[in-house]
Scaffold this active site. Structure first.
Site, PDB file in Angstrom:
ATOM      1  N   SER A 113       0.855  -1.184   0.000  1.00 25.86           N
ATOM      2  CA  SER A 113       0.000   0.000   0.000  1.00 25.86           C
ATOM      3  C   SER A 113       0.889   1.231   0.000  1.00 25.86           C
ATOM      4  CB  SER A 113      -0.876  -0.018   1.263  1.00 25.86           C
ATOM      5  OG  SER A 113      -1.489   1.232   1.489  1.00 25.86           O
TER       6      SER A 113
ATOM      7  N   TYR B 152      -2.939  -0.592  10.206  1.00 27.44           N
ATOM      8  CA  TYR B 152      -2.906  -0.689   8.742  1.00 27.44           C
ATOM      9  C   TYR B 152      -1.518  -0.308   8.227  1.00 27.44           C
ATOM     10  CZ  TYR B 152      -4.378  -0.663   3.912  1.00 27.44           C
ATOM     11  OH  TYR B 152      -4.483  -0.957   2.571  1.00 27.44           O
TER      12      TYR B 152
END
Length: 259
Positions: free
Chosen positions: A151, A164
């Protein structure tokens, strides 16, 4: 291989067999369909219900699609997934670790172990275990492709969800560590870091004029990504065309990280 030997068949995945965790929704659907369009059979383990749209997209490519209802964080499930692929098609050539969740809290004081543990189990530990289970097969056959989905949050922090960013940083570390371990067996381990794409998870931000403008201001391409923009990178990293690419993180972000 000599320069004269290079040809477009190196991008073909005909006869290959792939596992795509979480491959029947969101970005996972794009990864699964990309591999299918290049010729690979697709096995999708997922907690989401079997998706007729994904099945049709893949079977229309003339390859096989197999859905396996599975919680890959549960004991023994990653082995079950890999064993199913080998029993069905004889071998496993490609693994894409796509399954992931994101739990957010407005106040960091409310983000505790319950949220942390849930996210690390799916986003990082399950990815490690899937690699652990495919390793013996890929090592014995002296070849394989592993693609971890990272990501933009693999490169910087982010509010609302400490786990995350932490797990996506961890995915990059896992990618590099497994490259070190497996490269000698002709196994390539790389990662794709998607930028801001049009998915259900980003719908709220895209529909908020101010938030969407803030995102777009950081993207030189000045637009949100369409899921199909990930498909070329997927085929490249899953094919023989990338046999000397290992331990890399390929950002597909419209230039976000360059701005």
């Amino acid at each position: 291989m000599e320069i004269s030997d290079f040809n477009m068949s190196l991008f073909s995945l005909s006869g290959k067999n792939a596992i795509v965790t979480g491959g029947n929704g969101g970005l996972g659907q794009a990864f699964s369909t990309a591999l299918a369009k290049a010729g690979a059979n697709i096995l999708v383990p997922s907690l989401m219900d079997d998706d007729d749209k994904t099945r049709k997209l893949i079977e229309d490519c003339g390859v096989e699609y197999h859905f396996l209802a599975s919680d890959i964080t549960a004991d023994g499930q990653c082995k079950r997934v890999v064993d199913t692929c080998v029993e069905r098609w004889g071998r496993v050539d490609i693994l894409i670790n796509c399954a992931g969740i994101n739990i957010c809290e407005d106040d960091v004081r409310q983000f505790g172990r319950k949220e942390w543990d849930a996210m690390t189990s799916v986003n990082l530990t399950a990815a490690f275990e899937m690699i652990h289970e495919v390793c013996p097969h890929m090592m014995d056959q002296r070849g394989g492709k592993i693609i971890n989905i990272a990501s933009l949050y693999s490169f910087f922090g982010g509010k609302l969800s400490p786990a995350y960013a932490a797990t996506k940083h961890g995915i990059v570390g896992l990618t590099k560590a497994m490259c070190d371990e497996l490269a000698a067996f002709n196994i390539q381990v790389n990662a794709i870091a998607p930028g801001y794409f049009k998915t259900p998870l980003t719908e709220g931000t895209r529909n908020n004029e101010q938030q969407s403008a803030e995102v777009l201001s950081r993207i030189p391409a000045n637009r949100w990504g369409e899921n199909a923009a990930l498909m070329g990178a997927t085929i490249f990293l899953a094919s023989a065309a990338s046999d000397y690419v290992n331990g890399s993180v390929l950002s597909v972000d419209g230039g976000y990280l360059a701005h």
